[in-house]
Scaffold this motif. Structure first.
Motif, mmCIF file in Angstrom:
data_model
loop_
_atom_site.group_PDB
_atom_site.id
_atom_site.type_symbol
_atom_site.label_atom_id
_atom_site.label_comp_id
_atom_site.label_asym_id
_atom_site.label_seq_id
_atom_site.Cartn_x
_atom_site.Cartn_y
_atom_site.Cartn_z
ATOM 1 N N LEU B 241 0.825 -1.207 0.000
ATOM 2 C CA LEU B 241 0.000 0.000 0.000
ATOM 3 C C LEU B 241 0.856 1.252 0.000
ATOM 4 O O LEU B 241 0.518 2.252 -0.630
ATOM 5 C CB LEU B 241 -0.927 -0.008 1.218
ATOM 6 C CG LEU B 241 -1.957 1.126 1.206
ATOM 7 C CD1 LEU B 241 -3.365 0.552 1.183
ATOM 8 C CD2 LEU B 241 -1.806 2.047 2.388
ATOM 9 N N PHE B 242 1.964 1.179 0.699
ATOM 10 C CA PHE B 242 2.793 2.379 0.762
ATOM 11 C C PHE B 242 3.720 2.511 -0.438
ATOM 12 O O PHE B 242 4.040 3.618 -0.862
ATOM 13 C CB PHE B 242 3.611 2.390 2.061
ATOM 14 C CG PHE B 242 2.811 2.863 3.237
ATOM 15 C CD1 PHE B 242 2.628 4.220 3.467
ATOM 16 C CD2 PHE B 242 2.201 1.954 4.098
ATOM 17 C CE1 PHE B 242 1.868 4.661 4.533
ATOM 18 C CE2 PHE B 242 1.433 2.398 5.155
ATOM 19 C CZ PHE B 242 1.273 3.746 5.377
ATOM 20 N N LEU B 243 4.164 1.368 -1.013
ATOM 21 C CA LEU B 243 5.143 1.452 -2.096
ATOM 22 C C LEU B 243 4.487 1.471 -3.469
ATOM 23 O O LEU B 243 4.840 2.267 -4.324
ATOM 24 C CB LEU B 243 6.136 0.287 -1.994
ATOM 25 C CG LEU B 243 6.989 0.330 -0.722
ATOM 26 C CD1 LEU B 243 7.888 -0.897 -0.632
ATOM 27 C CD2 LEU B 243 7.805 1.615 -0.656
ATOM 28 N N THR B 244 3.509 0.583 -3.658
ATOM 29 C CA THR B 244 2.876 0.538 -4.981
ATOM 30 C C THR B 244 1.364 0.581 -4.837
ATOM 31 O O THR B 244 0.661 -0.383 -5.118
ATOM 32 C CB THR B 244 3.246 -0.767 -5.711
ATOM 33 O OG1 THR B 244 2.925 -1.865 -4.841
ATOM 34 C CG2 THR B 244 4.701 -0.798 -6.077
ATOM 35 N N PRO B 245 0.833 1.723 -4.367
ATOM 36 C CA PRO B 245 -0.625 1.812 -4.216
ATOM 37 C C PRO B 245 -1.306 1.692 -5.575
ATOM 38 O O PRO B 245 -0.793 2.193 -6.577
ATOM 39 C CB PRO B 245 -0.836 3.192 -3.588
ATOM 40 C CG PRO B 245 0.412 3.946 -3.885
ATOM 41 C CD PRO B 245 1.517 2.964 -3.994
ATOM 42 N N GLN B 246 -2.440 0.996 -5.583
ATOM 43 C CA GLN B 246 -3.153 0.763 -6.839
ATOM 44 C C GLN B 246 -4.037 1.946 -7.203
ATOM 45 O O GLN B 246 -4.242 2.232 -8.378
ATOM 46 C CB GLN B 246 -4.026 -0.493 -6.718
ATOM 47 C CG GLN B 246 -3.245 -1.755 -6.460
ATOM 48 C CD GLN B 246 -2.219 -2.008 -7.561
ATOM 49 O OE1 GLN B 246 -2.574 -2.164 -8.721
ATOM 50 N NE2 GLN B 246 -0.933 -2.019 -7.200
ATOM 51 N N ASP B 247 -4.560 2.605 -6.196
ATOM 52 C CA ASP B 247 -5.524 3.676 -6.448
ATOM 53 C C ASP B 247 -4.816 5.024 -6.369
ATOM 54 O O ASP B 247 -3.973 5.239 -5.503
ATOM 55 C CB ASP B 247 -6.640 3.607 -5.403
ATOM 56 C CG ASP B 247 -7.840 4.442 -5.789
ATOM 57 O OD1 ASP B 247 -8.892 3.852 -6.096
ATOM 58 O OD2 ASP B 247 -7.722 5.694 -5.775
ATOM 59 N N ALA B 248 -5.172 5.918 -7.248
ATOM 60 C CA ALA B 248 -4.518 7.229 -7.269
ATOM 61 C C ALA B 248 -4.756 7.987 -5.968
ATOM 62 O O ALA B 248 -3.869 8.688 -5.473
ATOM 63 C CB ALA B 248 -5.045 8.055 -8.440
ATOM 64 N N ARG B 249 -5.963 7.823 -5.382
ATOM 65 C CA ARG B 249 -6.256 8.546 -4.143
ATOM 66 C C ARG B 249 -5.358 8.045 -3.017
ATOM 67 O O ARG B 249 -4.875 8.810 -2.187
ATOM 68 C CB ARG B 249 -7.726 8.355 -3.758
ATOM 69 C CG ARG B 249 -8.680 9.048 -4.719
ATOM 70 C CD ARG B 249 -10.105 8.620 -4.477
ATOM 71 N NE ARG B 249 -10.315 7.201 -4.803
ATOM 72 C CZ ARG B 249 -11.453 6.556 -4.619
ATOM 73 N NH1 ARG B 249 -12.485 7.170 -4.093
ATOM 74 N NH2 ARG B 249 -11.556 5.283 -4.952
ATOM 75 N N THR B 250 -5.130 6.718 -2.984
ATOM 76 C CA THR B 250 -4.227 6.164 -1.969
ATOM 77 C C THR B 250 -2.838 6.745 -2.160
ATOM 78 O O THR B 250 -2.176 7.168 -1.199
ATOM 79 C CB THR B 250 -4.158 4.634 -2.102
ATOM 80 O OG1 THR B 250 -5.464 4.130 -2.291
ATOM 81 C CG2 THR B 250 -3.521 4.021 -0.879
ATOM 82 N N ALA B 251 -2.392 6.745 -3.387
ATOM 83 C CA ALA B 251 -1.041 7.223 -3.673
ATOM 84 C C ALA B 251 -0.880 8.658 -3.198
ATOM 85 O O ALA B 251 0.096 9.004 -2.522
ATOM 86 C CB ALA B 251 -0.766 7.127 -5.170
ATOM 87 N N ASP B 252 -1.868 9.495 -3.527
ATOM 88 C CA ASP B 252 -1.781 10.898 -3.113
ATOM 89 C C ASP B 252 -1.752 11.015 -1.593
ATOM 90 O O ASP B 252 -1.030 11.832 -1.032
ATOM 91 C CB ASP B 252 -2.973 11.693 -3.659
ATOM 92 C CG ASP B 252 -2.828 11.929 -5.149
ATOM 93 O OD1 ASP B 252 -1.724 11.642 -5.666
ATOM 94 O OD2 ASP B 252 -3.795 12.383 -5.784
ATOM 95 N N TYR B 253 -2.552 10.169 -0.904
ATOM 96 C CA TYR B 253 -2.616 10.290 0.552
ATOM 97 C C TYR B 253 -1.312 9.828 1.183
ATOM 98 O O TYR B 253 -0.749 10.519 2.042
ATOM 99 C CB TYR B 253 -3.790 9.467 1.110
ATOM 100 C CG TYR B 253 -3.922 9.596 2.602
ATOM 101 C CD1 TYR B 253 -4.400 10.779 3.173
ATOM 102 C CD2 TYR B 253 -3.540 8.567 3.449
ATOM 103 C CE1 TYR B 253 -4.492 10.922 4.540
ATOM 104 C CE2 TYR B 253 -3.637 8.703 4.830
ATOM 105 C CZ TYR B 253 -4.119 9.879 5.368
ATOM 106 O OH TYR B 253 -4.208 10.015 6.728
ATOM 107 N N VAL B 254 -0.809 8.685 0.769
ATOM 108 C CA VAL B 254 0.402 8.185 1.432
ATOM 109 C C VAL B 254 1.605 9.054 1.105
ATOM 110 O O VAL B 254 2.576 9.088 1.850
ATOM 111 C CB VAL B 254 0.696 6.690 1.131
ATOM 112 C CG1 VAL B 254 -0.438 5.822 1.620
ATOM 113 C CG2 VAL B 254 0.995 6.474 -0.331
ATOM 114 N N GLU B 255 1.523 9.780 0.011
ATOM 115 C CA GLU B 255 2.619 10.711 -0.277
ATOM 116 C C GLU B 255 2.405 12.054 0.402
ATOM 117 O O GLU B 255 3.223 12.957 0.260
ATOM 118 C CB GLU B 255 2.747 10.905 -1.782
ATOM 119 C CG GLU B 255 3.488 9.751 -2.425
ATOM 120 C CD GLU B 255 3.368 9.767 -3.935
ATOM 121 O OE1 GLU B 255 3.237 10.878 -4.491
ATOM 122 O OE2 GLU B 255 3.374 8.676 -4.526
#
Lengths: 306, 259
Positions: B241-255
């Motif tokens: 989830l932290f390295l290769t999030p599948q969803d763009a919203r996840t990616a934006d949040y974890v970054e």
């Protein structure tokens, strides 16, 4: 054109604003210590009226406290013993509390934990109404309703007795115990309730194991305020106890309380007389009793906190 | 009867929840695996605490909560009408954001659950003493507190209080432990102590933790659930989830682009 020079910033306030602040602070301090001054003043004046009696040959402190002979108007042999009235006060108060405390704490628990908000509002209004009934009206109820009730139920010779007065006092101190007790329970942080609920406590277990320990001090204060109300109450007990100077041997015996004695005799004594001073001494005694109750409460609260 | 180990510690199916008119959970479906630490993350108001509080139904303390859908804990529907909340909460323990030991002694805090659930006759002094010692041992408080079992629990340090709140769950032998931001009131040392405790406990319990702190989620959890506006956006292994999030919203949040 030159722009107007900005006003220099000064770290000062006008004198009147500072003075006003000081005045308000002083006023608040006066309010704060006024209670101390008042209590001291009241004690001083009551004591001043009572004090000269100690010099009288007719008065002995031992007799005053431990004799049941109360003949303040006897021509030949005046005797000022208030033991019977002390016992009367204690009997009425104790019985009243035995009735009022379970009901009062139970009512507080129901109001704060079990009933719906709508019902709570209604009940609180009614309970406050109970507190608003003048004590002389309670006296009427004692003279008529409770009197008849006790005669019918227990076949008592007179319905004006310890039980009658205790019932009235219980009803009179109930609103205090309920409302202060409810405040104490409401003041328990919700996180304690949540902890109890999350550990699987039922509602009653939560009341018994979480709320009662957590609100202990507040509930104790509620009870003691109720005691204070009961000890100090005058008019209702004057009308409902039967007003006989004797040590009661049962609940259906008439008694006289310290307060009722003062109230009934004060109007007939001449100011400055021996009898007058003895009545003030009874006032000092009442003062002492309530002081002890409050002190006990304070010590209990502190001791438990440790 | 053969005891089949339940496939999932907790399973939510099409779970919707309303506080009055406000919908706090939207069609949440989720499988929490046993013997793992699962973290619920997401910005404030995303419904992660609400979801956690569905698992022991403590949400229902507030009126006007309405739920549809199903939650199964250890294969049993906890919203079934015959379910006893008392028994449910015995099996599903909860640790709160602010440590909330009860204002009674340390000892009584630990045995509170036993006193509530067991018959009085079975609770001999020996049983209670044993429960206190083993629970405090387990959370690492025994050596610190063994001589002050009678002190008021509310006078302990905050991290001791929080450990005590975990310890008092243990005598009931729960299957699931829910933790609602258990470290947010603690300093770094306290946080580390609680996290280490979680590693010890996860071998025996299903642990779900709600956290605001993404680095904490990354440190402690095996699986991570990212929620947004009442929905589950992504649920996968934590590192994934932290390295290769599948969803763009996840990616934006974890970054950290929003939150």
């Amino acid at each position: 054109m030159n722009a107007p020079l900005p006003r220099p910033i000064v770290f000062r306030r006008p004198w009147y604003s500072v003075a006003l602040e000081r005045a308000i602070e002083a006023l608040i301090m006066v309010c704060g210590i006024s209670a101390v001054i008042l209590v001291g003043g009241i004690f001083f004046f009551v004591f001043r009226e009572a004090f000269p009696i100690l010099a009288s040959p007719n008065f002995g402190l031992g007799e005053f406290l431990f004799s049941i002979e109360w003949y303040p108007t006897s021509v030949r042999d005046v005797r000022y013993g208030v033991l019977a009235m002390i016992v009367g006060t204690l009997a009425v108060t104790t019985l009243a509390m035995a009735i009022a405390v379970p009901f009062g704490i139970g009512g507080a628990i129901y109001l704060s934990e079990f009933c719906t908000p709508k019902l709570r509002e209604t009940l609180k209004v009614v309970i406050e109404l109970l507190a608003a009934i003048p004590s002389v009206v309670w006296g009427f109820i004692g003279l008529t309703v409770v009197n008849d009730l006790l005669i019918t139920l227990f076949d008592a010779a007179v319905g004006l007795n310890v039980l009658n007065a205790a019932l009235l006092l219980a009803l009179m101190s109930l609103p205090i115990i309920v409302s202060i007790g409810e405040d104490a329970l409401k003041a328990v942080p919700d996180s304690y309730r949540e902890a109890g609920v999350a550990l699987g406590a039922t509602r009653w277990q939560m009341v018994y194991r979480v709320l009662l320990p957590a609100a202990r001090n507040g509930l104790l204060a509620a009870v003691l305020l109720g005691v204070g109300r009961a000890v100090g109450e005058t008019m209702a007990v004057l009308m409902a106890t039967g007003h006989a100077v004797q040590i009661p041997t049962g609940l259906l015996e008439p008694v006289r309380t310290l307060t009722a004695n003062i109230a009934s005799e004060m109007g007939e004594v001449s100011q400055g007389s021996e009898h007058y001073r003895v009545l003030f001494t009874i006032g000092v005694l009442l003062f002492g009793i309530t002081f002890l109750v409050n002190l006990a409460a304070d010590l209990a609260v502190r001791g438990r906190r440790r | 009867m053969i005891a089949v180990p339940p496939p999932h510690g907790i399973e939510a199916r099409a779970l919707n929840l309303w506080y009055g008119d406000f919908q706090a959970l939207r069609d949440v479906s989720l499988r929490v695996r046993p013997q793992l630490i699962t973290a619920l993350i997401g910005p404030s108001g995303c419904g992660k605490t609400t979801l956690l509080r569905c698992f022991n139904r403590i949400n229902e303390r507030y009126g006007s909560v309405r739920t549809t859908g199903a939650v199964e804990v250890l294969g049993q529907d906890v919203y079934a009408p015959e379910v006893s909340l008392v028994e449910l909460r015995k099996a599903v323990g909860m640790v709160f954001q602010r440590p909330n030991p009860l204002p009674i002694s340390v000892y009584e805090n630990v045995v509170f659950g036993l006193r509530v659930h067991e018959e009085r006759g079975r609770l001999t002094r020996a049983v209670l003493d044993e429960a206190v010692e083993s629970a405090l041992h387990e959370v690492g408080l025994w050596s610190e507190l063994k001589d002050q079992l009678q002190t008021r629990a509310t006078s302990l340090q905050l991290d001791q209080q929080q450990k005590l709140c975990i310890a008092r769950l243990l005598p009931l032998k729960p299957s699931v432990i829910l933790m609602d931001e258990p470290c947010s009131a603690l300093d770094t040392a306290g946080t580390r102590a609680i996290e280490e405790l979680m590693f010890v406990l996860k071998q025996r319990f299903t642990i779900v933790i709600v956290t605001h702190n993404m680095s904490q989620a990354r440190r402690v959890s095996d699986e991570c659930v990212f929620m947004l506006l009442g929905e589950v956006v992504e649920h996968t292994r934590t590192e994934q989830l932290f390295l290769t999030p599948q969803d763009a919203r996840t990616a934006d949040y974890v970054e950290g682009r929003y939150g």
